[in-house]
Design an enzyme around this catalytic site. Structure first.
Site, PDB file in Angstrom:
ATOM      1  N   ASP A  78      -5.106   1.972   2.392  1.00 38.02           N
ATOM      2  CA  ASP A  78      -4.700   1.537   3.712  1.00 38.02           C
ATOM      3  C   ASP A  78      -4.116  -0.138   3.616  1.00 38.02           C
ATOM      4  O   ASP A  78      -4.285  -0.627   2.789  1.00 38.02           O
ATOM      5  CB  ASP A  78      -6.069   1.423   4.376  1.00 38.02           C
ATOM      6  CG  ASP A  78      -6.583   2.653   4.928  1.00 38.02           C
ATOM      7  OD1 ASP A  78      -5.868   3.797   4.578  1.00 38.02           O
ATOM      8  OD2 ASP A  78      -7.423   2.883   5.666  1.00 38.02           O
TER       9      ASP A  78
ATOM     10  N   HIS B 256      -7.224  -0.097  -0.735  1.00 34.09           N
ATOM     11  CA  HIS B 256      -6.606  -0.965   0.055  1.00 34.09           C
ATOM     12  C   HIS B 256      -5.430  -1.601  -0.946  1.00 34.09           C
ATOM     13  O   HIS B 256      -5.910  -2.149  -1.904  1.00 34.09           O
ATOM     14  CB  HIS B 256      -7.372  -2.030   0.620  1.00 34.09           C
ATOM     15  CG  HIS B 256      -8.384  -1.382   1.814  1.00 34.09           C
ATOM     16  ND1 HIS B 256      -9.511  -1.146   1.556  1.00 34.09           N
ATOM     17  CD2 HIS B 256      -8.125  -1.473   3.041  1.00 34.09           C
ATOM     18  CE1 HIS B 256     -10.010  -0.530   2.607  1.00 34.09           C
ATOM     19  NE2 HIS B 256      -9.445  -0.922   3.617  1.00 34.09           N
TER      20      HIS B 256
END
Length: 219
Positions: free
Chosen positions: A28, A174
């Site tokens: 993400d 991430h």
């Protein structure tokens, strides 16, 4: 109604329908010019695919990274245009956030066709699900979260994933930071823990009999 919904209404894993012990790596908050290339390098070294839930404004700023993701066999998915808390947004704003992000991704790389969407902060509402479905995007949450965004240490990230992973698991990692936190990512060390953990995780998962695959296509 823009009401919060239970996570049971959102895809958090894919079970083990094929018996292949599949695991899905997802990233993400990118693409980030410092961190995303390092993540891509590790994935290339180990020859495994991943799904990148990208922020539309970053896709527009870093089109070469979107093109690299696609060229190297990864999926690019929708993480909205500006990463707001969608539970605080009106229906029209949710619609704009989702559709504008998909448009930005396609403009960055015409071969990138988003098929999945993940809500910022993992906050899902009825309006978000309805908008995603209407846009042809499958809503995807996660089942394994080592909280790598908090930089808990490489060992902590690795141990958290290996302790929680099951066949069909969707792992959340991430490769960037949301808007407003860009100051936290000023060089390649900002997600160093995630990159180093990934280099350990891929072979560790494979040694445990897991196979790393792209997210299944549901549309």
């Amino acid at each position: 109604m823009n009401e919060l919904i239970p996570l049971s209404a959102v895809r958090c894993n894919y079970g083990d329908v094929s018996g292949s012990r599949s695991v899905y790596l997802t990233f993400d908050d990118g693409p980030n010019p410092f961190c995303t290339p390092l993540v891509l390098d590790v994935l290339t070294q180990h020859r495994v695919p991943a799904t990148f839930f990208v922020i539309g404004t970053y896709a527009a700023d870093q089109p070469e990274l979107i093109r690299r993701m696609i060229a190297e066999g990864h999926e690019v998915a929708n993480h909205t245009m500006t990463h707001p808390d969608l539970s605080r947004c009106e229906a029209a704003e949710i619609h704009d956030e989702v559709l504008t992000a998909s448009r930005a991704i396609r403009l960055a790389c015409p071969q990138a066709l988003p098929r999945h969407m993940r809500a910022p902060y993992g906050i899902w509402t009825e309006d978000v699900l309805a908008t995603s479905a209407k846009a042809g995007l499958a809503a995807v949450h996660w089942s394994v979260d080592p909280r790598d965004w908090s930089r808990p240490g490489v060992d902590s990230i690795v141990k958290s994933v290996l302790a929680a992973v099951r066949p069909g698991a969707i792992v959340l990692l991430h490769d960037g930071y949301p808007p407003g936190e860009e100051a936290s990512c000023i060089d390649s060390t900002s997600r160093e823990q995630t990159v180093r953990a990934l280099a350990y995780l891929i072979p560790a998962l494979q040694l445990r009999g897991f196979e790393i695959h792209p997210l299944p296509q549901l549309h």
